[in-house]
Design a protein around this motif. Structure first.
Motif, PDB file in Angstrom:
ATOM      1  N   THR C 119     -20.312 -50.974 -21.987  1.00  0.00           N
ATOM      2  CA  THR C 119     -18.958 -51.279 -22.441  1.00  0.00           C
ATOM      3  C   THR C 119     -18.154 -50.015 -22.688  1.00  0.00           C
ATOM      4  OG1 THR C 119     -19.801 -53.215 -23.562  1.00  0.00           O
ATOM      5  CG2 THR C 119     -17.628 -52.451 -24.216  1.00  0.00           C
ATOM      6  N   PHE C 120     -18.693 -49.168 -23.550  1.00  0.00           N
ATOM      7  CA  PHE C 120     -17.846 -48.083 -24.031  1.00  0.00           C
ATOM      8  C   PHE C 120     -17.757 -46.932 -23.044  1.00  0.00           C
ATOM      9  CE2 PHE C 120     -18.584 -50.518 -27.857  1.00  0.00           C
ATOM     10  CZ  PHE C 120     -17.275 -50.666 -28.271  1.00  0.00           C
ATOM     11  N   ALA C 121     -18.797 -46.711 -22.244  1.00  0.00           N
ATOM     12  CA  ALA C 121     -18.671 -45.675 -21.220  1.00  0.00           C
ATOM     13  C   ALA C 121     -17.599 -46.099 -20.231  1.00  0.00           C
ATOM     14  CB  ALA C 121     -20.003 -45.460 -20.506  1.00  0.00           C
ATOM     15  N   ASN C 122     -17.637 -47.359 -19.809  1.00  0.00           N
ATOM     16  CA  ASN C 122     -16.622 -47.816 -18.875  1.00  0.00           C
ATOM     17  C   ASN C 122     -15.239 -47.772 -19.470  1.00  0.00           C
ATOM     18  OD1 ASN C 122     -17.549 -48.612 -16.264  1.00  0.00           O
ATOM     19  ND2 ASN C 122     -18.899 -50.020 -17.320  1.00  0.00           N
ATOM     20  N   PHE C 123     -15.140 -48.214 -20.710  1.00  0.00           N
ATOM     21  CA  PHE C 123     -13.809 -48.320 -21.292  1.00  0.00           C
ATOM     22  C   PHE C 123     -13.238 -46.947 -21.636  1.00  0.00           C
ATOM     23  CE2 PHE C 123     -10.711 -49.307 -24.605  1.00  0.00           C
ATOM     24  CZ  PHE C 123      -9.969 -50.250 -23.925  1.00  0.00           C
ATOM     25  N   LEU C 124     -14.051 -46.115 -22.293  1.00  0.00           N
ATOM     26  CA  LEU C 124     -13.501 -44.900 -22.892  1.00  0.00           C
ATOM     27  C   LEU C 124     -13.450 -43.709 -21.952  1.00  0.00           C
ATOM     28  CD1 LEU C 124     -15.008 -45.063 -26.459  1.00  0.00           C
ATOM     29  CD2 LEU C 124     -12.717 -45.635 -25.708  1.00  0.00           C
ATOM     30  N   ILE C 125     -14.419 -43.596 -21.018  1.00  0.00           N
ATOM     31  CA  ILE C 125     -14.458 -42.342 -20.251  1.00  0.00           C
ATOM     32  C   ILE C 125     -13.137 -42.092 -19.518  1.00  0.00           C
ATOM     33  CG2 ILE C 125     -15.551 -41.189 -18.288  1.00  0.00           C
ATOM     34  CD1 ILE C 125     -18.215 -42.230 -19.291  1.00  0.00           C
ATOM     35  N   PRO C 126     -12.662 -43.015 -18.654  1.00  0.00           N
ATOM     36  CA  PRO C 126     -11.402 -42.693 -17.979  1.00  0.00           C
ATOM     37  C   PRO C 126     -10.241 -42.540 -18.960  1.00  0.00           C
ATOM     38  CG  PRO C 126     -12.534 -44.463 -16.865  1.00  0.00           C
ATOM     39  CD  PRO C 126     -13.229 -44.277 -18.169  1.00  0.00           C
ATOM     40  N   LEU C 127     -10.202 -43.385 -19.999  1.00  0.00           N
ATOM     41  CA  LEU C 127      -9.071 -43.317 -20.922  1.00  0.00           C
ATOM     42  C   LEU C 127      -9.059 -42.014 -21.716  1.00  0.00           C
ATOM     43  CD1 LEU C 127      -8.868 -46.952 -22.316  1.00  0.00           C
ATOM     44  CD2 LEU C 127      -7.129 -45.764 -20.999  1.00  0.00           C
ATOM     45  N   GLN C 128     -10.240 -41.554 -22.132  1.00  0.00           N
ATOM     46  CA  GLN C 128     -10.244 -40.391 -23.022  1.00  0.00           C
ATOM     47  C   GLN C 128     -10.254 -39.058 -22.285  1.00  0.00           C
ATOM     48  OE1 GLN C 128     -13.239 -40.750 -26.125  1.00  0.00           O
ATOM     49  NE2 GLN C 128     -11.743 -41.821 -27.377  1.00  0.00           N
ATOM     50  N   ILE C 129     -10.664 -39.046 -21.018  1.00  0.00           N
ATOM     51  CA  ILE C 129     -10.604 -37.774 -20.303  1.00  0.00           C
ATOM     52  C   ILE C 129      -9.362 -37.688 -19.436  1.00  0.00           C
ATOM     53  CG2 ILE C 129     -13.127 -37.553 -20.234  1.00  0.00           C
ATOM     54  CD1 ILE C 129     -12.941 -38.236 -17.249  1.00  0.00           C
ATOM     55  N   GLY C 130      -8.612 -38.777 -19.353  1.00  0.00           N
ATOM     56  CA  GLY C 130      -7.390 -38.757 -18.564  1.00  0.00           C
ATOM     57  C   GLY C 130      -7.640 -38.956 -17.089  1.00  0.00           C
ATOM     58  N   ALA C 131      -8.224 -40.092 -16.750  1.00  0.00           N
ATOM     59  CA  ALA C 131      -8.443 -40.398 -15.329  1.00  0.00           C
ATOM     60  C   ALA C 131      -7.879 -41.779 -15.058  1.00  0.00           C
ATOM     61  CB  ALA C 131      -9.924 -40.351 -14.986  1.00  0.00           C
ATOM     62  N   ARG C 132      -7.519 -42.013 -13.800  1.00  0.00           N
ATOM     63  CA  ARG C 132      -6.958 -43.326 -13.437  1.00  0.00           C
ATOM     64  C   ARG C 132      -8.015 -44.414 -13.524  1.00  0.00           C
ATOM     65  NH1 ARG C 132      -1.703 -42.975 -13.797  1.00  0.00           N
ATOM     66  NH2 ARG C 132      -0.794 -41.272 -12.614  1.00  0.00           N
ATOM     67  N   ASP C 133      -9.226 -44.062 -13.147  1.00  0.00           N
ATOM     68  CA  ASP C 133     -10.320 -45.039 -13.169  1.00  0.00           C
ATOM     69  C   ASP C 133     -11.610 -44.236 -13.044  1.00  0.00           C
ATOM     70  OD1 ASP C 133     -12.037 -47.238 -12.893  1.00  0.00           O
ATOM     71  OD2 ASP C 133     -10.465 -48.409 -11.914  1.00  0.00           O
ATOM     72  N   MET C 134     -12.717 -44.928 -12.902  1.00  0.00           N
ATOM     73  CA  MET C 134     -13.980 -44.241 -12.641  1.00  0.00           C
ATOM     74  C   MET C 134     -13.916 -43.562 -11.272  1.00  0.00           C
ATOM     75  SD  MET C 134     -16.383 -44.301 -14.772  1.00  0.00           S
ATOM     76  CE  MET C 134     -16.570 -45.008 -16.388  1.00  0.00           C
ATOM     77  N   ALA C 135     -14.854 -42.627 -11.059  1.00  0.00           N
ATOM     78  CA  ALA C 135     -14.894 -41.925  -9.778  1.00  0.00           C
ATOM     79  C   ALA C 135     -15.008 -42.931  -8.642  1.00  0.00           C
ATOM     80  CB  ALA C 135     -16.067 -40.951  -9.748  1.00  0.00           C
ATOM     81  N   SER C 136     -15.938 -43.864  -8.758  1.00  0.00           N
ATOM     82  CA  SER C 136     -16.069 -44.874  -7.716  1.00  0.00           C
ATOM     83  C   SER C 136     -15.969 -46.265  -8.337  1.00  0.00           C
ATOM     84  CB  SER C 136     -17.409 -44.721  -6.994  1.00  0.00           C
ATOM     85  OG  SER C 136     -17.594 -45.841  -6.172  1.00  0.00           O
ATOM     86  N   PRO C 137     -14.797 -46.860  -8.319  1.00  0.00           N
ATOM     87  CA  PRO C 137     -14.640 -48.193  -8.923  1.00  0.00           C
ATOM     88  C   PRO C 137     -15.540 -49.228  -8.268  1.00  0.00           C
ATOM     89  CG  PRO C 137     -12.513 -47.219  -8.435  1.00  0.00           C
ATOM     90  CD  PRO C 137     -13.532 -46.340  -7.795  1.00  0.00           C
ATOM     91  N   LEU C 138     -15.816 -49.051  -6.976  1.00  0.00           N
ATOM     92  CA  LEU C 138     -16.653 -50.038  -6.285  1.00  0.00           C
ATOM     93  C   LEU C 138     -18.070 -50.033  -6.852  1.00  0.00           C
ATOM     94  CD1 LEU C 138     -17.030 -52.035  -3.904  1.00  0.00           C
ATOM     95  CD2 LEU C 138     -17.888 -50.091  -2.615  1.00  0.00           C
TER      96      LEU C 138
END
Lengths: 245, 145, 601
Positions: C119-138
């Motif tokens: 939950t929190f890795a998915n939710f927080l990583i892009p939001l807190q480091i300033g990324a549009r999404d995960m490296a590979s959304p797929l």
């Protein structure tokens, strides 16, 4: 701008760029391989642990001493050397494919990918022959005071310590774990080779359809190459653990 | 270089050598190392065939093969997988976690060796049938549980 | 020179990012809520699946506490519910073991690994480091669906005739390897192993994504040492998972072979039902080594995200910078490394070489150092702070409390000499439930209460939250504290019925007490779930983008961020995440450039 100047003054970790100067895909591939190294590492270390816990282990030169079409000639290590060379050679053609990719030479990539795929298939063929040979080859073994003929499977092998029986040296049943680990680890490695071939075929088709040419770079070939070399790397250790020591 | 930058994360395009010379050089090194490994394997085979194989000698040869294997692994990773020419940060993040293998291997093999010693010890005790020998063995087993 | 480069990069980024922003316009129900590739939706999927599993796992514990608290009584309604597993209203011994095993498996892997770090890795990583999404959304989406597949397989194992796996969540062979040995070692065990293989794939896909996102996709200015501690913790969690889960995969594959193909990896000298098995030369201890090589890092996979989130929440609500940011990062790193070196301290009395064990004692006790650093840093952050007791803050403080009281008993257990007495007693149960079970749950609750406004644009109800908090913290201590005494008296874990032992009869009343409290605490979690679901639809609306006055980047996004998180460009970062109470200002967001006369902390 010259690349050297950028290289020196770059603050790698300051954000906005990769600290490795590599795309996320390549970083992911590297860490996947790290993870896979731990899978194989765990297998090989388990094998070593069990081997350390036994008083007697199988001498690989007695088990792997045949060659296709060579009959019963005693040729220790010969066949596995051939397999090793096939895999190293296919690794070389893979690097050459990556190299052609850097030069954006589509025909070159295609050529070397084909060679790589061919090398992989040859390796799998060799492995199939070796497995068949072990699973069907009958060896004399002394079980409960009687001579029997055993093949080598995951559950037993006829390569145990030799004893005197009726005036000649006869082998007794060997450690079960030998066959278990041999088939399990080479099987798992073979599965990796197989999936590597599939990946390479997909890459070949994508090259043929000029997907990478349109994209402007052949990084996918590079990533597939990383995987392929890793398979080769694992074989180097399998070769060490099962055939050499 | 004609290849364009493949991703926005990349700061500069790495230089690639135009010749395939290092690749072929590595191929010959790997082949050469493999041949040495094979000949050591055959030496070990011949030592085993003779009377009273010298265990220390065999161990020394096996150690040499292990070192040669590590050398092969180095060449594959550094040249074929191109890690040697990557940014230092990437090299370190690959190499440092691999150090975990040292303790991973040492602890596992040590324990494996210990099982052998334990097994041999209990088998020896069990082989001696007189009753006064059995009692301490049973006691020791109890203590272990 | 450098200016031209950064300009070029900005241009590339905009080009790269543009499609993301457009995407949110044409999304169907399926792509938005089911096969979503948006990290925020995937996080919610992980959270809700985790919550469903938590209810199942928690219910199992209530069922077996019923047996432990009331061994003499019968509950006819249980037979209506469970059929032949509770014949005559009494939980059957086989089913008791199945319940204990599934409780452990579900809570360790499905709730506190997937549900927490998923939950929190998915939710927080892009939001807190300033990324549009995960490296590979797929791959991120696949990570959830592999977890879902693992869940389905594990869930189906609850309904097979011979029951789910029941050899304990550690599934030690030979019991788990031999179908003839117990009913729980039949098809249920194969399903367990298959499910775990799927779970490992899921965790690998997720972990690779988290690592490469954190390394490669940080926004400009977000250097590693400016990252919030949450991200550091999730980073090390992912590294632990990527390097240790494959070893469990190896163990699981070998065990599957032993079960189905007649190999002897873990089997030797065994007699089942009077029949001597042909297996020889394997070692059951080898499996324990392989299992705990994952199993110990797994403990930290569970705990580190809770540590990271608590650090963040404590700092935000203390209105003070976290005490010793670099020490916090360093101790996380030390814990991550030590996690790989200490696995055999779970095996001191199982046949491990005692001399080797002494090394493991030493390495284990070393963990006390970084743990103590973290505890002192949390306490000094709280020290003389202007604390806002929000529900999230209460749970974060609760986390610290449980980490201390559970961690201290770890020092007892890490000594191989003491472990001879304490091994497999209720002392161990108390220790790990407090330090990794309840503590991680508190970290998770803290995270949910803190980031719920960001997830759903509404607040959770505070009154229900306070009830939830006080019942849970008091209840958890009442449940697990007495278990220390039972364990010191030698009461073994995993036993079905203690009433037959003269020496444990004195604990009959205490066991009943624990059972009653555990039901109350379970009921309190239902309050939380009600609050959660109710607040998604009817909660108080968030009206400001930064409700907690926090510095981190997720609060610079719109109240309900779309796919792509930021409208327009991603903000640039100019400072660390913990500039609270500085130069007379309550907080200074990370996006604000450093002023000329600004003081140093």
């Amino acid at each position: 701008m010259s690349t050297a100047a950028v290289q020196q003054g770059t603050k790698w970790w300051s954000g906005g760029k990769s600290p490795f100067n590599a795309s996320y895909g390549k970083v992911m591939m590297w860490y996947f391989l790290m993870s896979d190294a731990f899978t194989f590492g765990a297998f090989l270390i388990s094998y070593g642990t069990i081997r350390f816990s036994q008083n007697h282990w199988v001498d690989p030169n007695h088990v792997f001493n045949s060659f296709p079409f060579a009959g019963h000639a005693n040729l220790p290590l010969a066949f596995v050397s051939l397999m090793t060379f096939i895999l190293i050679a296919s690794s070389v053609t893979m690097v050459l494919a990556v190299h052609e990719g850097h030069k954006m030479n589509k025909a070159g990539v295609e050529k070397y990918m084909l060679w790589t795929i061919l090398g992989g298939i040859c390796f799998l063929g060799c492995q199939a022959w070796e497995w068949t040979h072990l699973l069907t080859g009958q060896h004399e073994v002394l079980v409960n005071g009687q001579l029997e003929y055993w093949n080598t499977t995951v559950a037993h092998n006829p390569f145990g310590p030799e004893v005197m029986f009726n005036g000649k040296e006869v082998a007794t049943p060997g450690p079960i774990a030998f066959g278990s680990y041999f088939f399990e680890i080479t099987g798992f490695h073979g599965f990796h080779v197989f999936s590597g071939i599939i990946i390479n075929i997909v890459m070949f088709i994508k090259t043929k359809m000029n997907h990478f040419g349109q994209r402007g770079h052949y990084e996918m070939i590079e990533k597939a190459g990383l995987y392929w070399h890793f398979v080769d790397l694992v074989w180097v250790f399998v070769f060490l653990c099962f055939y050499l020591i | 270089m004609s290849a364009s930058i493949s991703s926005p994360e990349i700061t500069f395009h790495p230089e690639h050598e135009d010749t395939t010379k290092p690749i072929w050089r590595t191929f010959w090194i790997l082949s050469f190392l493999t041949i040495i490994e094979l000949s050591i394997g055959l030496i070990i085979y011949n030592i085993h065939k003779g009377e009273n194989p010298n265990a220390t000698l065999v161990l020394a040869f096996k150690g040499m093969v292990c070192i040669l294997t590590l050398a092969k692994a180095y060449y594959i990773v550094a040249v074929f997988m191109h890690l040697g020419s990557e940014v230092r940060n990437l090299i370190m993040t690959i190499i440092v976690p691999l150090c975990l293998f040292i303790w991973f291997i040492a602890a596992f093999l040590w324990d494996g060796n210990s099982w052998k010693n334990l097994r041999n010890r209990y088998n020896r005790i069990n082989e001696k049938t007189p009753t006064e020998q059995v009692a301490p063995a049973a006691k020791e087993k109890g203590a272990k549980d | 020179m450098s200016n031209t480069i950064s300009l070029q990069e900005a241009a590339i980024y905009q080009e790269h990012d543009a499609p993301h922003v457009e995407h949110q316009h044409h999304e169907t129900f399926i792509t938005k809520y089911v096969f979503s590739q948006d990290h925020k939706m995937i996080a919610k999927q992980f959270l809700i699946t985790g919550m469903i599993w938590a209810v199942i796992g928690g219910l199992f514990s209530v069922l077996f506490r019923l047996q432990l608290g009331y061994p003499e009584s019968t509950f006819p309604w249980l037979e209506d519910l469970l059929g032949h597993w509770a014949k005559g209203g009494k939980i059957q011994p086989e089913f008791y073991y199945a319940l204990v095993t599934m409780h452990g498996t579900i809570l360790v892997f499905f709730v506190l690994t997937a549900g927490l770090s998923g939950t929190f890795a998915n939710f927080l990583i892009p939001l807190q480091i300033g990324a549009r999404d995960m490296a590979s959304p797929l791959l991120n989406m696949l990570s959830y669906w592999f977890f879902f597949l693992a869940s389905i397989i594990m869930f189906s194992s609850l309904f097979v005739q011979t029951g789910p796996a029941s050899g304990g969540w550690t599934i030690y062979p030979p019991l788990s390897a031999l179908g003839d040995a117990s009913s729980g070692s039949k098809i249920g065990m194969d399903l367990w192993l298959t499910s775990m293989a799927m779970f490992i794939v899921s965790s690998l896909l997720g972990g690779l994504n988290y690592i490469s996102t954190i390394l490669n996709l940080r926004t400009k200015g977000m250097s590693m040492t400016r990252m919030p501690l949450t991200i550091w913790a999730l980073f090390f969690t992912a590294v632990l998972g990527v390097l240790s889960f494959p070893v469990l995969l190896s163990g699981a594959i070998l065990l599957l072979f032993d079960r189905n193909l007649g190999t002897s990896f873990f089997l030797s000298d065994i007699v089942v039902n009077g029949k001597i098995l042909p297996n020889e030369g394997g070692s059951a201890i080898l499996f324990q080594h392989l299992f705990w090589f994952l199993g110990h890092p797994e403990v930290y996979i569970i705990l580190l995200p809770a540590m990271g989130m608590s650090s963040e929440i404590i700092s935000v609500n203390s209105r003070k910078p976290i005490f010793g940011y670099m020490a916090m990062v360093g101790s996380l790193f030390a814990i991550a490394i030590l996690a790989f070196l200490v696995w055999a301290h779970h095996m001191f009395v199982t046949g491990l070489n005692p001399f080797l064990g002494s090394f493991f004692v030493l390495l284990t006790l070393l963990i006390a150092v970084p743990s103590a650093i973290k505890v002192f840093n949390w306490l000094t952050t709280l020290w003389r702070a202007n604390i806002r007791f929000t529900p999230a803050m209460l749970f974060a403080i609760g986390f610290v409390s449980f980490f201390i009281s559970g961690g201290l008993t770890g020092i007892f257990l890490g000594n191989s000499a003491l472990d001879i007495h304490l091994h497999d007693t209720y002392f161990v149960v108390a220790h790990f439930h407090i330090v990794m079970g309840v503590a991680s749950f508190f970290g998770m609750f803290a995270g949910v209460y803190h980031w719920f406004p960001k997830m759903y644009g509404r607040y959770l109800n505070n009154t229900l939250a306070f009830i939830h908090f006080w019942v849970t913290i008091i209840g958890a201590y009442l449940i697990f504290w007495p278990m220390h005494y039972e364990g010191l008296a030698g009461m073994p874990r995993r036993y079905y019925d203690f009433s037959g032992w003269e020496s444990f009869k004195m604990f009959a009343g205490l066991n009943q007490f624990i059972s009653v409290i555990s039901m109350i605490v379970f009921a309190a979690q239902i309050i939380f779930i009600f609050n959660f679901i109710y607040s998604i639809f009817k909660g108080r609306r968030v009206t400001t983008t930064n409700p907690w006055g926090a510095n981190t980047l997720e609060w610079t996004t719109p109240i309900r961020p779309g796919h792509g998180n930021w409208v327009g460009e991603i903000p640039e970062v100019h400072r660390g995440a913990y500039d609270y109470g500085k130069d007379g200002r309550e907080f200074i967001p990370q996006t604000e450039p450093v002023g000329e006369n600004e003081s140093h902390h």
